[in-house]
Every structure is written in C-alpha cells, then in structure tokens.
Scaffold this motif. Structure first.
Motif, PDB file in Angstrom:
ATOM      1  N   ALA A 144      22.969  62.556  36.650  1.00 45.36           N
ATOM      2  CA  ALA A 144      21.519  62.360  36.720  1.00 45.36           C
ATOM      3  C   ALA A 144      21.196  61.000  37.337  1.00 45.36           C
ATOM      4  O   ALA A 144      20.276  60.874  38.160  1.00 45.36           O
ATOM      5  CB  ALA A 144      20.903  62.470  35.326  1.00 45.36           C
ATOM      6  N   ASP A 145      21.976  59.974  36.961  1.00 42.49           N
ATOM      7  CA  ASP A 145      21.787  58.660  37.579  1.00 42.49           C
ATOM      8  C   ASP A 145      22.101  58.710  39.068  1.00 42.49           C
ATOM      9  O   ASP A 145      21.424  58.075  39.887  1.00 42.49           O
ATOM     10  CB  ASP A 145      22.681  57.621  36.892  1.00 42.49           C
ATOM     11  CG  ASP A 145      22.135  57.162  35.552  1.00 42.49           C
ATOM     12  OD1 ASP A 145      20.927  57.318  35.317  1.00 42.49           O
ATOM     13  OD2 ASP A 145      22.928  56.653  34.741  1.00 42.49           O
ATOM     14  N   CYS A 148      19.257  60.181  40.938  1.00 41.73           N
ATOM     15  CA  CYS A 148      18.192  59.179  41.072  1.00 41.73           C
ATOM     16  C   CYS A 148      18.527  58.191  42.177  1.00 41.73           C
ATOM     17  O   CYS A 148      17.664  57.823  42.985  1.00 41.73           O
ATOM     18  CB  CYS A 148      18.005  58.465  39.736  1.00 41.73           C
ATOM     19  SG  CYS A 148      16.711  57.213  39.736  1.00 41.73           S
ATOM     20  N   GLY A 149      19.792  57.765  42.220  1.00 43.03           N
ATOM     21  CA  GLY A 149      20.212  56.831  43.264  1.00 43.03           C
ATOM     22  C   GLY A 149      20.084  57.416  44.655  1.00 43.03           C
ATOM     23  O   GLY A 149      19.616  56.745  45.585  1.00 43.03           O
ATOM     24  N   GLU A 151      17.994  59.649  45.570  1.00 43.86           N
ATOM     25  CA  GLU A 151      16.567  59.727  45.886  1.00 43.86           C
ATOM     26  C   GLU A 151      16.030  58.359  46.315  1.00 43.86           C
ATOM     27  O   GLU A 151      15.250  58.255  47.264  1.00 43.86           O
ATOM     28  CB  GLU A 151      15.784  60.238  44.669  1.00 43.86           C
ATOM     29  CG  GLU A 151      14.285  60.355  44.892  1.00 43.86           C
ATOM     30  CD  GLU A 151      13.899  61.348  45.985  1.00 43.86           C
ATOM     31  OE1 GLU A 151      12.785  61.211  46.534  1.00 43.86           O
ATOM     32  OE2 GLU A 151      14.712  62.243  46.307  1.00 43.86           O
ATOM     33  N   ILE A 152      16.456  57.308  45.632  1.00 46.69           N
ATOM     34  CA  ILE A 152      16.044  55.952  46.012  1.00 46.69           C
ATOM     35  C   ILE A 152      16.474  55.649  47.447  1.00 46.69           C
ATOM     36  O   ILE A 152      15.690  55.144  48.263  1.00 46.69           O
ATOM     37  CB  ILE A 152      16.638  54.915  45.041  1.00 46.69           C
ATOM     38  CG1 ILE A 152      15.983  55.026  43.669  1.00 46.69           C
ATOM     39  CG2 ILE A 152      16.485  53.494  45.592  1.00 46.69           C
ATOM     40  CD1 ILE A 152      16.675  54.223  42.593  1.00 46.69           C
ATOM     41  N   VAL A 167      22.221  52.608  39.507  1.00 49.13           N
ATOM     42  CA  VAL A 167      21.261  53.223  38.596  1.00 49.13           C
ATOM     43  C   VAL A 167      21.943  53.456  37.258  1.00 49.13           C
ATOM     44  O   VAL A 167      23.084  53.947  37.206  1.00 49.13           O
ATOM     45  CB  VAL A 167      20.726  54.556  39.149  1.00 49.13           C
ATOM     46  CG1 VAL A 167      19.781  55.225  38.136  1.00 49.13           C
ATOM     47  CG2 VAL A 167      20.006  54.342  40.476  1.00 49.13           C
ATOM     48  N   GLY A 170      18.508  56.061  34.590  1.00 49.25           N
ATOM     49  CA  GLY A 170      17.308  56.215  35.396  1.00 49.25           C
ATOM     50  C   GLY A 170      16.685  54.920  35.859  1.00 49.25           C
ATOM     51  O   GLY A 170      15.675  54.944  36.572  1.00 49.25           O
ATOM     52  N   CYS A 172      16.873  51.441  38.085  1.00 49.50           N
ATOM     53  CA  CYS A 172      17.571  50.838  39.221  1.00 49.50           C
ATOM     54  C   CYS A 172      17.886  49.386  38.883  1.00 49.50           C
ATOM     55  O   CYS A 172      16.981  48.563  38.722  1.00 49.50           O
ATOM     56  CB  CYS A 172      16.708  50.921  40.486  1.00 49.50           C
ATOM     57  SG  CYS A 172      17.537  50.279  41.956  1.00 49.50           S
TER      58      CYS A 172
END
Length: 270
Positions: A144-145, A148-149, A151-152, A167, A170, A172
């Motif tokens: 999940a992290d 998120c990374g 996506e960033i 990350v 969640g 950063c």
C-alpha cells in the motif's frame, strides 16, 4: 562489425558492462571518480569533438552511457569547435531540466553517427522480472505504501524532480531531488522519532519518470541502497520491473538477509 564504446561515469555499472563486453572501448571524463582503472583515457567535456574523434578512431559504432555523472562545470575558454556549436543548445536545455539535457546528449551522438544503447540493452540481466528479488515477502501495508509512492512519482513526473520517494503508513517521509537517493535516505534516517511515531517501517519507491529516456538515465539500486534503506528504518525497496538497474544481486541478497529488508519489483504502472 559493431564495436561498443562505454562512456563511463562513477559506480559499479561501467565495470559490469566492460566485463560482459571485454572488447569495448572505454573512456571517462575529467573530474569524475570512476572504477575503470588508470589506463582509461580521460576527456574534458569542454572538448567534445575530441571524444567523437577518439570513438571513431577506435572503430566505435555504438555507445552506452553508464554510471553516475553530475553536471560538468564548463569553461568556454576551453571549448573546441564542436562544443562551441553545441553550447547554446546545451545551455537552453539546462534551463529545462535533466531530461532535456539527456535528450540533447542522445541526439548529439546520434547526429554524429553513433547508435546510443541503454545499459539494459547491452547487459539485459541488469533489470529484474516482476516479483521478489531479495529478502522476505513484503506485507500488504508495504505494498500500500508502494502504491502511494508510485502515485506521488506519477504526479510529479512532469516537474522533472526525481525518481524516488519514501512512504511509510501513507506518509511521504522524503522525496528525491538533485542531491540523489543517498541524500534522501540520510534525511529520512535523521527524521525525529516523534515525527515518525505513526510512520514506522515504510518503503523506498524507485521508478523512471514518465517519458524518461532509459538509454541514458535508468534508475539504479544496489547493495548500498538497500543498506541505506535499512539504516533509515525502512522495510524495503520497491522498483518497477524491467526499467530499474539492479546491481550486484548476490550482495543484495546478503544485505537483504542480514538487515531483514526486501527488494521487490512491481509491474510497471499503466
């Protein structure tokens, strides 16, 4: 018959390519710390025409840029004719970011008649297939992290800032900038505990920027990256399969086991 020329920067990648292509011609650049030995010819980037000439004299048809190389300090007083012609375009590209500079470099060598190859093309085993590369299986929270990374990095790709971020839960904790991955991981490792109470563990995500020319700027991870991730308190590193260089896999496996961290290759994002 084609002959490969290795334009070598720092790090372990140029020697690895030379080991696979022992007949390659190697050159490096003034001011660059490299591992190619004392006999490798050294050229100032100010005199790029001499580089073209040396490659042609050695019978080079294909070139690969390999290893770390920071932006050089150019001295107009030392420019040869080829660099004087290139300089206005180079200065304009520098204002647009590293991607623009690298695209110009590729185009320049192609205009001179050289075929520019990626390190992954001349050494296909450099990249990883999707799945676990080293260490233990990442958890759902790790993945999940990682999502998120990714996506960033997807959202910031157009800004041409960096190829990695950290990350945890969640949050950063760090973003790669000009100083590079090692500096980012040092920054994360120095984050006060009171700011990380809700961000234990975490992952380093490393992936190319959208539209990045992988022939000259493929991200890389190696044992030192994994050690730095462990020192920063992370659970592991997530890269994208097929487009991130993985250096010294036996040592990476040892570091992963000793430090209790992982290296995972995810399918590239659509």
């Amino acid at each position: 018959m084609a002959r490969l020329g290795i334009l070598a920067g720092g790090g372990a990648l140029p020697p690895a390519i030379l080991q696979a292509h022992p007949d390659a011609y190697v050159l490096t650049f003034a001011g660059v710390q490299h591992l190619m030995g004392p006999d490798a010819p050294v050229f100032p980037i100010d005199r790029i025409g001499a580089i073209y000439a040396a490659l042609r004299e050695a019978g080079v048809t294909d070139v690969v840029f390999a290893g770390g190389l920071s932006r050089p300090a150019l001295d107009p007083a030392q420019f040869d004719d080829d660099m004087r012609a290139l300089a206005p375009h180079l200065l304009a590209a520098m204002q647009q970011g590293d991607d623009a500079v690298l695209r110009l470099v590729v185009q320049t060598f192609e205009d001179q008649g050289f075929a520019v190859r990626g390190a992954h093309e001349v050494l296909p085993a450099l990249t990883a297939y999707a799945g676990l590369v080293a260490g233990s299986q990442p958890t759902d929270a790790d993945m999940a992290d990682a999502a998120c990374g990714f996506e960033i990095l997807a959202q910031t790709a157009a800004l041409d800032i960096g190829q990695g971020c950290v990350v945890a839960n969640g949050l950063c904790l760090g973003f790669e900038t000009l100083q590079g991955t090692d500096a980012m991981l040092r920054f994360v490792s120095e984050t006060p505990e009171k700011l990380r109470h809700a961000a234990k563990g975490g992952v380093l995500v490393k992936t190319p920027k959208a539209g990045q020319d992988l022939r000259v700027d493929m991200p890389a991870v190696g044992p030192d990256t994994l050690r730095a991730a462990a020192k920063a308190g992370l659970n592991g590193i997530v890269i994208t399969a097929g487009n991130v260089v993985v250096l010294d896999r036996p040592q990476i496996a040892k570091v992963a086991e000793d430090a209790g961290v992982f290296l995972w290759a995810a399918e590239p994002q659509a």
